[in-house]
Design an enzyme around this catalytic site. Sequence first.
Site, mmCIF file in Angstrom:
data_model
loop_
_atom_site.group_PDB
_atom_site.id
_atom_site.type_symbol
_atom_site.label_atom_id
_atom_site.label_comp_id
_atom_site.label_asym_id
_atom_site.label_seq_id
_atom_site.Cartn_x
_atom_site.Cartn_y
_atom_site.Cartn_z
ATOM 1 N N LYS A 22 8.701 -17.085 -13.799
ATOM 2 C CA LYS A 22 9.012 -15.786 -14.179
ATOM 3 C C LYS A 22 10.418 -15.435 -13.389
ATOM 4 C CE LYS A 22 7.189 -11.133 -14.013
ATOM 5 N NZ LYS A 22 5.795 -10.450 -13.744
ATOM 6 N N LYS A 46 9.023 -16.589 -18.576
ATOM 7 C CA LYS A 46 9.176 -15.118 -18.929
ATOM 8 C C LYS A 46 10.544 -14.888 -18.054
ATOM 9 C CE LYS A 46 7.108 -10.927 -17.801
ATOM 10 N NZ LYS A 46 6.120 -10.026 -16.977
#
Length: 329
Positions: A196, A254
């Site tokens: 992330k 992400k």
Amino acid sequence: MFPIRRNRRLRTTEAIRSLVRETIISPNDFLVPLFVVEGQGIKEEIASMPNYYRYSLDLLQDEIKTLWSLGLKSVLLFVKVDDALKDNKGTEALNPNGLMQRAIKTVKSVCPDMLVMTDVALDPFSSYGHDGIIEHGKIVNDATVEVLAEMSISHAEAGADFVAPSDMMDGRILGIREGLDQSNFIDVGIMSYSAKYASSFYGPFRDALDSAPVDLQNIPKDKKTYQMDFANRDEAIRETEMDINEGADIVMVKPGLCYLDIVRDIRNSFDIPIAVYQVSGEYAMLKAASEKGWLDHDSVMLEQVTSIKRAGADIVASYFAKDVVKLIS
Ligand SMILES: NCC(=O)CCC(=O)O
Ligand SMILES: [Mg+2]
């Protein structure tokens, strides 16, 4: 000299194009993020996410039925927490009767077969809007992991099928796995936000949950000490490998579109289901451009989602899930 091979033969009609198409999108590919709020009869549009809503639990039930009828069988729950309930340790996250715990039960009560994944992170519960406990101006790792493990157990007790830690603390997958196993939740899975990035594409999401880091002295202004530097590629492999070794069942990259090289690297490196989160800023960009008439909404949406899958994703967490499924059915 004409070429022997003419690649255009395979593009002459929709029939032949669809016959040789390599990437097919279906409802099975999607994980639907849902925003939940306290109250009754609430379906409020998020200003920076047109046509995306926060639901109170009563109206969440209708939305769950709609999703199921469209063939969307997996949801990822996020809650918007009252400011009065927030503190440094995210204490409210462990409330057995908290909004998340009730949301899980609500989904299961209307649709027992719906796969329920839950966001596990402190930020919606943190008075500082951070994914970890703050001590002396720093996000402390190990104490945060303990809370995340307890939060995961609490979600499992409420009926969650999967927990999805989105925080990027080191070692939290192991901490959560051990916690779940010791509480006999051996079948509750973990979808780890393993790569992330500290991205500026999360803005609309933080509006949706009112969860942005606060602007206070001695509180970090951003999440760069735990989320990844967007300049880094090899580090994503290290992060992902670590989470797999700690017990992640599904790994995640992400955001989506700017990070498809990472998705392909991970696809080529590991044999494990990969999720990609097409985040709120990606959603907002297309909504804004199409509102202005600068992009064709549906065709760009389909191109984006297909590209995420082509890059190597098995699962796409996307605010477009419903729109895509309606378009392709
Ligand atoms: N932990 C979940 C998110 O940060 C979502 C971000 C987004 O959709 O922008
Ligand atoms: Mg990590």
